[in-house]
Design a protein around this motif. Structure first.
Motif, PDB file in Angstrom:
ATOM      1  N   CYS A  80     -89.869  -8.600 -32.058  1.00 51.54           N
ATOM      2  CA  CYS A  80     -88.635  -7.762 -32.650  1.00 51.54           C
ATOM      3  C   CYS A  80     -87.434  -8.728 -33.222  1.00 51.54           C
ATOM      4  CB  CYS A  80     -87.946  -6.906 -31.627  1.00 51.54           C
ATOM      5  SG  CYS A  80     -86.416  -6.204 -32.020  1.00 51.54           S
ATOM      6  N   CYS A  90     -83.659  -7.968 -31.417  1.00 54.67           N
ATOM      7  CA  CYS A  90     -83.404  -8.477 -29.986  1.00 54.67           C
ATOM      8  C   CYS A  90     -84.079  -9.834 -29.298  1.00 54.67           C
ATOM      9  CB  CYS A  90     -83.632  -7.431 -29.008  1.00 54.67           C
ATOM     10  SG  CYS A  90     -85.259  -6.858 -28.777  1.00 54.67           S
ATOM     11  N   CYS A 138     -89.217  -1.307 -31.635  1.00 54.51           N
ATOM     12  CA  CYS A 138     -89.018  -1.983 -30.663  1.00 54.51           C
ATOM     13  C   CYS A 138     -88.900  -1.196 -29.551  1.00 54.51           C
ATOM     14  CB  CYS A 138     -87.908  -3.085 -30.990  1.00 54.51           C
ATOM     15  SG  CYS A 138     -87.558  -4.147 -29.424  1.00 54.51           S
ATOM     16  N   HIS A 189     -87.819  -2.380 -26.906  1.00 55.50           N
ATOM     17  CA  HIS A 189     -86.804  -2.724 -26.043  1.00 55.50           C
ATOM     18  C   HIS A 189     -85.278  -2.117 -26.516  1.00 55.50           C
ATOM     19  CE1 HIS A 189     -89.476  -5.415 -23.972  1.00 55.50           C
ATOM     20  NE2 HIS A 189     -89.988  -5.579 -25.147  1.00 55.50           N
ATOM     21  N   CYS A 190     -85.288  -2.331 -27.813  1.00 55.29           N
ATOM     22  CA  CYS A 190     -83.823  -1.910 -28.345  1.00 55.29           C
ATOM     23  C   CYS A 190     -84.046  -0.710 -29.331  1.00 55.29           C
ATOM     24  CB  CYS A 190     -83.257  -2.983 -29.016  1.00 55.29           C
ATOM     25  SG  CYS A 190     -83.976  -3.643 -30.642  1.00 55.29           S
ATOM     26  N   SER A 245     -85.036  -1.005 -32.375  1.00 56.22           N
ATOM     27  CA  SER A 245     -85.032  -1.568 -33.887  1.00 56.22           C
ATOM     28  C   SER A 245     -86.349  -1.314 -34.640  1.00 56.22           C
ATOM     29  CB  SER A 245     -84.658  -2.878 -33.787  1.00 56.22           C
ATOM     30  OG  SER A 245     -84.951  -3.565 -34.981  1.00 56.22           O
TER      31      SER A 245
END
Ligand SMILES: [Zn+2]
Ligand SMILES: [Zn+2]
Length: 817
Positions: free
Chosen positions: A523, A526, A563, A565-566, A568
């Motif tokens: 990503c 992040c 992503c 995780h974030c 994005s």
């Protein structure tokens, strides 16, 4: 008669178990069926004796063999393995004996008094007693009770019903049955038994052809005689003669019918092949002579065959084995996993006829057991197989050959973590036999032993028919990047060379030792990568399957659009695997016919062979693949080999990385050149000055060996020391930390003379298959001292209640990851 018997069981405990002998005494080295906790297990009888153990003993349930399945020599070998690799003896024997198919695991259930009472009460009230269960569950429970209660008692006891039968008739889930066991309504029993080992077949044997015969009898006798006097009865019955004909001949004593295990009966009607003709060059002839002299001497000796690719080692092996067979003795040939294609098997049958047993990974358990019996009975005296074939129960062993002895598939990466090459050497020692280790790129250990005169060194340094070695050109990919301004997968040089071969209608092979499409998803917002849920490993993108896959545990995840995780959207797929390389080449050379060989395209040996045949037949222009293409024995050569990123292993924290890279580069370069047309290798690398790359490019094994040996000597790595990796694992991080801390403290507080202990440290792959992993690396110039320390550590781990299965001792570890 002795009262007790010590039995080795395949359980993760370093001990043997004592049982009471019944009416039939077990034979040492034979199998027995015994109760163990709530189960029945087969084990190996080790000793019968009269020493009363301090604990109460259970009875042996059944003696399974009248003669040993492990003879004295194999029992000794098993003990040696258990000792050397610190593995439980019973688990070693299980690995040595491929007879699992002869054991049928069965769980059964029986109704109890309480169960009958519950059934009775339910019948009286018309509805079951009140409970928190759903009506559906209750209905199933009473179906189960009904079914079990309906069984007719035999000798006053109601027979147990197998779980399979019970579940298929009552549709009870496992959890329901466990619940009923907890309520004591039913009891669970292990009624595992041993199956009648091998399906039998009836064989007609010709005793005599004398006397008056009618036409039908004549025909039958002639058929029998033409096939060497023995034919399966089924085959005779397919002849166009009345069924009574055979019976008459048996009555007259002209034909005898015997029962034999089915495996013995395959294609006996084939004529024996004529002895194989080998045409040898002087180097091959002298190598064969050395081998034969050693065999005739009837004492242990080891020979290292260092033969470059294309030097004709295999022909020497086969001629050596043929000589052993002609002398009435036995030989074992070990080959790496990938070497045993159907074509190789056909060749072996051609040379050795029915006297060869081939043990490969595609055999079912039943087939494996059949082959084992053929070898044990002396029917098959030539054994060819992968790793575990080193345990084949041959009689009068004269020769063991380990082909491609450096290959890592000889190391078993589960308990017992043995190395088949080292077992081969030990077995040959015990049998006063000859062991031959062969390779174009011998392992450092074996070559070192040869230079120290532990093995005789035989070198085959010419290719057959004086074929030239390929020219190797190194392309520095750092320069390529500077000059083109972008990261290239295929350099300009390699692209031009490929085009040239395609124009000349020649063939090309490109090695990239990484499968999948992209090895990393990153990503950009992040900086996180997409990791496996069970391992500390990035998931690899597989485009065709449209999945993210973990190459270590097989975990599958969808291909991310954003992503995880974030959130994005800026997720990037980085790097190149063999699947992407194939796509790239399609784009660069649209007319070329391209195929790929890796674990994604090759599911079995047939796939592998089909692709190689297509290459051989000129139906392919370009073959892309992982190390699989470097190992193919059957590859007859292409005129260009491109190597893309084969040196990525040089960046790994592993002291064998240089050796592995040198071996891979040398092996794949050996595929270049077809007939008298010299081959060329274009080697792309980011480590242009690394000695593994430089020596491989010059085909200089001796040079590499010298340099690598110096490094190993400085660092006190094998062959200058014995090494063991001790891995502590647990699904819980704090447990893994605590256990490795406990052992670390013990290592610190106790003197281990002559042993260096490194660690505890997080393993390079901290989490694998849901386990957190910490490790120690132990090194010592004295193997004895190393093993003493390891044994003391295991004893301490046991007192600290660290489970045996969570402390993995890997003696002579190949991987420290
Ligand atoms: Zn992100
Ligand atoms: Zn994984």
């Amino acid at each position: 008669m002795p009262e007790f018997c010590d039995v080795a069981l395949a359980v993760p405990l370093d001990m043997v178990f004592t049982y009471r002998v019944g009416e039939i005494a077990p034979v040492v080295g034979g199998r027995v069926l015994v109760p163990f906790r709530q189960q029945r297990l087969t084990g190996i009888a080790l000793e019968v004796h009269d020493r009363k153990p301090s604990v109460t003993t259970k009875n042996i349930l059944r003696v399974l063999d009248a003669t040993p399945v492990l003879d004295e020599q194999l029992l000794r070998l098993g003990r040696w393995i258990a000792d050397y690799y610190l593995a439980p003896l019973g688990e070693v024997f299980r690995t040595m004996l491929p007879l699992g198919a002869e054991f049928k695991r069965t769980i059964a259930y029986r109704i109890t008094k309480e169960g009958r009472m519950a059934l009775h009460l339910a019948g009286m009230s018309g509805s079951p007693a009140r409970s928190h269960r759903t009506p559906d569950e209750e209905a199933v429970e009473f179906r189960v009770l009904d079914y079990l209660a309906a069984e007719e008692p035999e000798q006053g006891e109601v027979p147990a019903v197998s779980e399979q039968t019970l579940r298929s008739t009552t549709h009870a889930a496992k959890s329901i049955l466990s619940g009923m066991v907890r309520k004591k309504w039913i009891v669970r029993e292990d009624v595992s038994t041993v199956r009648d080992a091998i399906p039998k077949i009836r064989i007609a044997l010709l005793k005599s052809a004398e006397g008056k015969l009618n036409d039908n009898q004549q025909r039958l006798i002639e058929t029998l005689a033409a096939s060497g006097g023995r034919v399966p009865v089924d085959t005779l019955q397919s002849l166009d003669v009345p069924r009574t004909t055979l019976a008459t001949l048996v009555k007259r004593g002209l034909v005898e019918i015997v029962e034999e295990p089915a495996a013995f009966a395959v294609s006996h009607s084939k004529p024996r092949p004529s002895p194989f003709e080998f045409e040898f060059n002087p180097a091959q002839r002298s190598a064969l002579n050395r081998l034969q002299e050693a065999v005739y001497a009837r004492k242990f000796s080891g020979i290292l065959f260092h033969g470059i690719t294309g030097s004709g080692k295999t022909a020497v092996y086969l001629a050596g084995m043929r000589a052993v067979l002609d002398a009435g003795r036995s030989a074992i040939l070990l080959v790496p996993e990938i070497g045993l294609t159907p074509a190789v098997a056909a060749d072996l049958h051609q040379i050795f006829g029915e006297e060869v047993a081939i043990l490969h990974s595609a055999l079912s358990d039943k087939e494996r057991a059949q082959q084992w019996h053929r070898i044990k009975s002396g029917e098959a005296r030539m054994v060819v197989g992968t790793r575990s074939a080193v345990f084949a129960p041959v009689r009068d062993l004269a020769l063991i050959i380990v082909d491609e002895e450096h290959d890592s598939s000889y190391k078993q990466e589960e308990t017992p973590r043995y190395h088949a090459r080292d077992i081969a050497v030990m077995r040959a020692k015990m049998a006063n036999a000859v062991v031959v280790l062969g390779s174009a790129t011998p392992s450092l250990e074996s070559y070192f032993n040869a230079t120290k005169n532990k093995y005789a060194l035989v070198e085959l340094l010419d290719r057959v028919e004086q074929r030239p070695l390929p020219e190797v050109e190194i392309v520095d990919m750092r320069l390529e990047f500077q000059e083109t301004g972008r990261e290239q997968v295929i350099s300009r040089k390699l692209a031009a060379e490929i085009q040239e071969r395609l124009d000349r209608k020649e063939q090309v092979m490109v090695l990239l030792n990484r499968r999948g499409y992209s090895p990393v998803v990153l990503c950009r917002a992040c900086g996180e990568t997409l990791q496996c849920r069970n391992c500390a490993i990035a998931l690899t993108h597989h485009k065709r399957e449209h999945k993210m896959i973990c190459h270590y545990c097989g975990y599958l995840a969808p291909v991310p659009k954003a992503c995880v995780h974030c959130g994005s959207e800026y997720v990037y797929f980085l790097g190149t695997g063999s699947e992407k390389l194939e796509d790239l080449l399609h784009g660069m050379f649209p007319q070329a016919r391209i195929a790929r060989l890796d674990r994604d395209t090759v599911r079995g040996h047939e796939d592998f062979e089909r692709t190689l045949n297509a290459l051989d037949a000129g139906e392919l222009d370009l073959l892309v693949g992982t190390q699989m293409i470097a190992k193919g024995h059957d590859i007859h050569g292409v005129t260009l080999v491109g190597v893309v990123g084969a040196d990525s292993a040089l960046g790994l924290p592993d002291f064998r990385a240089a050796e592995r890279t040198f071996q891979l580069l040398t092996q794949v370069a050996g595929r270049a050149g077809r007939g008298q047309t010299p081959g060329k290798v274009v080697l792309q690398t980011y480590f242009e000055n690394h000695y593994a790359v430089q020596y491989a490019a010059r085909h200089d094994f001796a040079g590499f060996y010298e340099k690598e040996l110096r490094f190993r000597s400085w660092m006190q790595y094998p062959p200058y020391s014995a090494l063991a990796n001790v891995l502590i694992r647990s699904g819980k991080l704090d447990e893994a930390l605590q256990w490795s801390g406990t052992l670390g403290k013990w290592f610190d507080q106790n003197r281990h003379e002559g042993v260096r202990v490194l660690g505890p440290a997080a393993a390079p792959i901290l989490r694998l298959k849901r386990d957190y992993r910490y490790h120690f690396v132990l090194k010592s110039p004295s193997r004895e001292k190393l093993n003493t320390t390891l044994r003391a550590m295991m004893a301490h781990a046991a007192t600290q209640k660290i489970p045996r299965t969570q402390v993995i001792v890997d003696v002579d570890a190949l991987w420290l990851m």
